[in-house]
Design an enzyme around this catalytic site. Sequence first.
Site, PDB file in Angstrom:
ATOM      1  CD  GLU A  78      -9.228 -16.375  -9.416  1.00 35.20           C
ATOM      2  OE1 GLU A  78     -10.050 -17.177  -8.929  1.00 35.20           O
ATOM      3  OE2 GLU A  78      -9.101 -15.209  -9.028  1.00 35.20           O
ATOM      4  CE  LYS A 258     -13.477 -16.913  -6.547  1.00 35.31           C
ATOM      5  NZ  LYS A 258     -12.209 -16.669  -7.239  1.00 35.31           N
ATOM      6  CG  ASP A 274     -16.640 -33.344  -0.679  1.00 28.62           C
ATOM      7  OD1 ASP A 274     -16.829 -32.269  -1.288  1.00 28.62           O
ATOM      8  OD2 ASP A 274     -17.574 -34.106  -0.368  1.00 28.62           O
ATOM      9  CG  HIS A 371      -6.290 -10.583 -10.953  1.00 31.13           C
ATOM     10  ND1 HIS A 371      -6.125 -11.670 -10.139  1.00 31.13           N
ATOM     11  CD2 HIS A 371      -7.390 -10.838 -11.701  1.00 31.13           C
ATOM     12  CE1 HIS A 371      -7.092 -12.545 -10.381  1.00 31.13           C
ATOM     13  NE2 HIS A 371      -7.861 -12.050 -11.327  1.00 31.13           N
TER      14      HIS A 371
HETATM   15  C1  MEV Z   1     -10.749 -13.152  -6.627  1.00 24.80           C
HETATM   16  O1  MEV Z   1     -10.573 -14.510  -6.969  1.00 24.80           O
HETATM   17  C2  MEV Z   1     -10.873 -12.996  -5.126  1.00 24.80           C
HETATM   18  C3  MEV Z   1     -11.125 -11.568  -4.636  1.00 24.80           C
HETATM   19  O2  MEV Z   1     -12.312 -11.057  -5.246  1.00 24.80           O
HETATM   20  C4  MEV Z   1     -11.296 -11.670  -3.142  1.00 24.80           C
HETATM   21  C5  MEV Z   1     -11.742 -10.366  -2.486  1.00 24.80           C
HETATM   22  O3  MEV Z   1     -12.379  -9.528  -3.140  1.00 24.80           O
HETATM   23  O4  MEV Z   1     -11.450 -10.240  -1.278  1.00 24.80           O
HETATM   24  C6  MEV Z   1     -10.006 -10.643  -5.026  1.00 24.80           C
END
Ligand code: MEV
Length: 380
Positions: A78, A258, A274, A371
């Site tokens: 990513e 995430k 792992d 991003h």
């Molecule tokens: C993207 O890989 C991760 C985010 O969605 C985390 C978040 O929203 O805190 C930007």
Amino acid sequence: MKDKETSRLPGFHRLDAAARRREIERRLGEGGLGAGLSLEQADAMIENAVGVVGIPLGVAANFLVNGEDVLVPMAIEEPSVVAAASNAARMAREGGGFVAGADPAHTAAQIEILDAPAGSAARVAARRSEIERTANGTQPELVGLGGGVVDLEIREAVGRPGRLVMHLVVDCLDAMGANMVNTMAEAVSPLIARAAGGRAGLRILTNLADRRLARASCAVPFEALGRRGFSGERVARAVVSAAEFAADDPYRAATHNKGVFNGIDALLLACGNDWRAVEAGGHAWAARGGRYGSLTAWTIEGEALRGELEMPMAVGVVGGAARANPTARSCMRLAGIETAADLARLAVCAGLATNLAALCALGSEGIQRGHMRLHGRRDR
Ligand code: MEV
């Protein structure tokens, strides 16, 4: 990276990939990053191997962990995550970097006994030393190094009457330990079933490694958080508000976490660990209060934004892909990782960093600006 060069790499991102690699290989010295996993090596790791999948390997800069400079290898597909980690680590550095710690490598195997009559728990407890001896007998090398069984926990009627669940807790030292504890659990289950007067059910480790937590914190001064059109204090307050949102709403917490795993998984993948086990443990830990919530906490402390992350971190530097994959070994050498605790500490720092970067962006200009610029880089 035993010579402790700085992890500040000004201008590194402007070099071409070959020049960056030369710099990292210079730091690594003999052996460098190596050629990557061969088909022969892959064949020794899994079944029906037919090839290896490439994934970009980057290096995040600026990390200061317990006062030491660390370069963080990150394997991830990513865009923006490596830049985000470096950027957050630079901000955290302004406040002295990350402070991190890790518990001893105590991993539990679960042994389920079914149809256990009343009084089973006491009968099993009475055989404790025999159970420990039998389990340790399967791992002479671990025991010789000072590891082995440290506890036997008996949980009665878990979910339904007649189910007895034993947790055989093992100090796995520098191993993640899944294979070791599974072997031990299988070896002792007939003994436990006999003692209990029931029959053995499942025998497998738990990924909810709540005896093996790692923790990281940082205090980022307001002035380090300021960005185009947003004062540092405004960004700090937005981060706190975002953390509260994640604590209140499982839908937001999943995305928030995430972002934490962006840093953790990328490091663990680079180091041949792992990461699914750590994900499973982290998400279960995030739901331990009965509702899924945030793994991190962000508060204001004086003129600084304070962040904390504590979670299960069952990782290893011996055995498995951590040893079999030469690139994983180089990555650990680059980051100065020699023990499981070193890796566990760095993983929570990486997770706290990517979470901080995401919340700063979300709470100010939005995630898409930076991003998308990096997505653009890829598309050129
Ligand atoms: C993207 O890989 C991760 C985010 O969605 C985390 C978040 O929203 O805190 C930007």
